[in-house]
Write an enzyme that holds these catalytic residues in place. Structure first.
Site, PDB file in Angstrom:
ATOM      1  N   ASP A  71     -30.178 -32.953 -23.664  1.00  0.00           N
ATOM      2  CA  ASP A  71     -29.245 -34.082 -23.643  1.00  0.00           C
ATOM      3  C   ASP A  71     -27.947 -33.587 -23.008  1.00  0.00           C
ATOM      4  O   ASP A  71     -27.240 -32.748 -23.590  1.00  0.00           O
ATOM      5  CB  ASP A  71     -28.997 -34.561 -25.079  1.00  0.00           C
ATOM      6  CG  ASP A  71     -28.136 -35.811 -25.151  1.00  0.00           C
ATOM      7  OD1 ASP A  71     -27.408 -36.103 -24.169  1.00  0.00           O
ATOM      8  OD2 ASP A  71     -28.163 -36.491 -26.202  1.00  0.00           O
ATOM      9  N   HIS A  72     -27.620 -34.126 -21.826  1.00  0.00           N
ATOM     10  CA  HIS A  72     -26.477 -33.618 -21.079  1.00  0.00           C
ATOM     11  C   HIS A  72     -25.141 -33.979 -21.728  1.00  0.00           C
ATOM     12  O   HIS A  72     -24.089 -33.465 -21.319  1.00  0.00           O
ATOM     13  CB  HIS A  72     -26.504 -34.149 -19.641  1.00  0.00           C
ATOM     14  CG  HIS A  72     -26.028 -33.152 -18.631  1.00  0.00           C
ATOM     15  ND1 HIS A  72     -25.254 -32.066 -18.966  1.00  0.00           N
ATOM     16  CD2 HIS A  72     -26.205 -33.069 -17.292  1.00  0.00           C
ATOM     17  CE1 HIS A  72     -24.974 -31.361 -17.888  1.00  0.00           C
ATOM     18  NE2 HIS A  72     -25.541 -31.949 -16.854  1.00  0.00           N
ATOM     19  N   ARG A  73     -25.141 -34.834 -22.744  1.00  0.00           N
ATOM     20  CA  ARG A  73     -23.913 -35.098 -23.483  1.00  0.00           C
ATOM     21  C   ARG A  73     -23.524 -33.901 -24.341  1.00  0.00           C
ATOM     22  O   ARG A  73     -22.343 -33.642 -24.577  1.00  0.00           O
ATOM     23  CB  ARG A  73     -24.082 -36.333 -24.385  1.00  0.00           C
ATOM     24  CG  ARG A  73     -24.319 -37.643 -23.654  1.00  0.00           C
ATOM     25  CD  ARG A  73     -24.620 -38.766 -24.631  1.00  0.00           C
ATOM     26  NE  ARG A  73     -25.806 -38.485 -25.427  1.00  0.00           N
ATOM     27  CZ  ARG A  73     -26.256 -39.274 -26.402  1.00  0.00           C
ATOM     28  NH1 ARG A  73     -25.603 -40.397 -26.704  1.00  0.00           N
ATOM     29  NH2 ARG A  73     -27.350 -38.950 -27.078  1.00  0.00           N
TER      30      ARG A  73
END
Length: 469
Positions: free
Chosen positions: A439-441
């Site tokens: 998850d790039h967040r």
């Protein structure tokens, strides 16, 4: 002297998992007029996560079953009512009035804990005869039956539900029967104690195979396993399969994950020749235990856990409401498992604290429980990171979708013998491809790359697992 009065108590479909909204009634173990006791299992239901048995939380006599087997019922909906005995206007007496007679028993039955519910169940509880229904039976509520020694025969849709013997078969075999559209009662069992095996099903299906007319007629199936068998709907042989249970939950979760978490996937090829040799050594030596199953997946799992220990920020969760990143204090390692009920992801609690031997034992237990279809809802809650072993299907790699609520998932591809530059020469080596989706967040490219590189390095030189793990 006392006057006994009766009142009706209703038992509602509970939430047997975290946040589930519905469950399918697989089978009833009681019928109107039966006496039930606190903790007695009255039915088996299937949720989006597992099949579980539901105990009743009070004593009494069954008044009404509100839904037949095969019905999908919302959590919080009344599924059974029970006439409960009480006392009113009690007068002083030298001895208390005797309670309502209970079923005869030689001794107090052994009590054991149930999977979910409100109390222990008796060790001597017996399942009642299984109901069967045709695919044309609607999920209409049966008419109330009066509480009496001999209840009148029901009418209407309930008249189609008849009591019958339940064939003995394990959950995977029942799922196969559903897929093949086979009535288990028609199959001759050859297994021990009269249990129907896969071979029995295939033999029956082959014997029945013939260029039969495609006319669609009601198919008698076991309602507890599948309300409707796959039914051809056109001359081209189309088949419609109901989307429910685990398959429905998986589809919803994957769509939610794909459109809420920005996925990034990175890949790396790894020379795992030493890992494969290490696996063989552990098997031959038995140093992890004679009954412990050792596989390449075990070392991949250990490598991931060591990498997380070195980079704990990847073991995190996105809290949308609080707008915070929650770094988890322990690693609950999920293992994606394809089961007869669909794809499930049970997890090993606090896997990061386990030794290699302890991890091997937990992994073996997890896989065996999943194969038997006995994974509990609790085993599928609270996961923090997941491994999916696509290599067992001969697949090199993929772009796995995150399990909802997790920051990363690792795909372990097939191990193949490939030409590889080793010590300055091109030689055949055992090579696999790893894919890490995150998850790039929560995880930026640097962190994701470091974790994947760490896993690859540990699998290339697996003795480091003992040093760092």
């Amino acid at each position: 002297m006392t006057t006994e009065v009766r009142s009706l108590r209703e038992f509602k479909m509970p939430d047997v998992g975290e946040g589930l909204t519905e469950a399918e009634i697989l089978s009833w173990y009681v019928k109107p007029g039966d006496t039930v006791t606190d903790g007695q299992v009255v039915c088996e239901v299937e949720t989006a996560k597992a099949a579980v048995e539901l105990p009743i939380p009070f004593n009494g006599v069954v008044e009404q079953l509100f839904f037949p087997e095969g019905s999908t019922v919302d959590v919080g909906t009344v599924i059974i009512s029970v006439a409960v005995a009480g006392e009113a206007g009690a007068a002083p007496a030298t001895a208390p009035a005797p309670a309502a007679p209970a079923p005869a028993a030689e001794a107090e039955p052994e009590r054991r804990e149930v999977l979910v519910g409100y109390g222990p169940r008796t060790g001597t509880a017996q399942r009642r005869a299984r109901r069967t229904t045709t695919t044309t039976t609607k999920a209409a509520a049966p008419q109330p039956a009066p509480v009496a020694p001999a209840a009148p025969a029901p009418t209407g849709p309930v008249a189609e539900l008849q009591l019958g013997e339940r064939p003995l078969a394990k959950p995977p075999v029942r799922k196969l029967a559903k897929d093949l559209g086979v009535d288990l009662r028609a199959v001759t069992p050859t297994g021990r104690d009269g249990v129907i095996t896969r071979e029995d099903l295939h033999a029956y299906a082959e014997a029945q195979a013939a260029p039969a007319a495609p006319a669609v007629e009601p198919v008698v199936v076991e309602a507890a396993e599948a309300v409707v068998a796959p039914v051809p709907v056109s001359g081209a042989g189309d088949v419609r399969v109901p989307i429910k249970g685990v398959r429905k939950a998986t589809a919803q979760a994957m769509v939610a994950s794909a459109f809420t978490a920005p996925h990034v996937t990175e890949f790396v090829q790894v020379d795992v020749t030493r890992t494969m040799k290490f696996v063989r050594k552990l098997k031959e030596s038995g140093e992890l235990g004679r009954d412990v199953r050792v596989s390449p997946l075990l070392l991949v799992a250990k490598a991931l856990l060591v990498a997380i220990k070195r980079h704990p920020e990847i073991n995190a969760q996105w809290d949308e409401a609080a707008q915070e990143i929650v770094v988890k204090g322990q690693v609950n390692l999920g293992i994606a498992a394809a089961t007869p009920r669909g794809l499930i992801v049970p997890n090993i609690k606090d896997a990061g604290s386990k030794t290699l031997a302890g991890l091997a034992t937990s992994l073996g237990e997890l896989v065996e429980t999943a194969r038997q279809g006995k994974t509990s809802p609790a085993d599928m809650q609270g996961g923090t990171v997941t491994i999916t072993n696509v290599g067992v299907f001969g697949v090199d790699t993929g772009t796995p979708i995150l399990n909802p609520g997790e920051a990363a998932i690792l795909a372990f591809g097939a191990v193949r013998e490939l030409p590889w530059v080793h010590k300055g020469k091109v030689v055949p080596r055992q090579v696999t491809t790893l894919a890490l989706s995150f998850d790039h967040r929560l995880v930026d490219g640097e962190l994701g790359s470091k974790v994947l590189a760490d896993i690859a390095g540990l699998l290339e030189f697996p003795k480091r697992l003992i040093t760092w793990g």
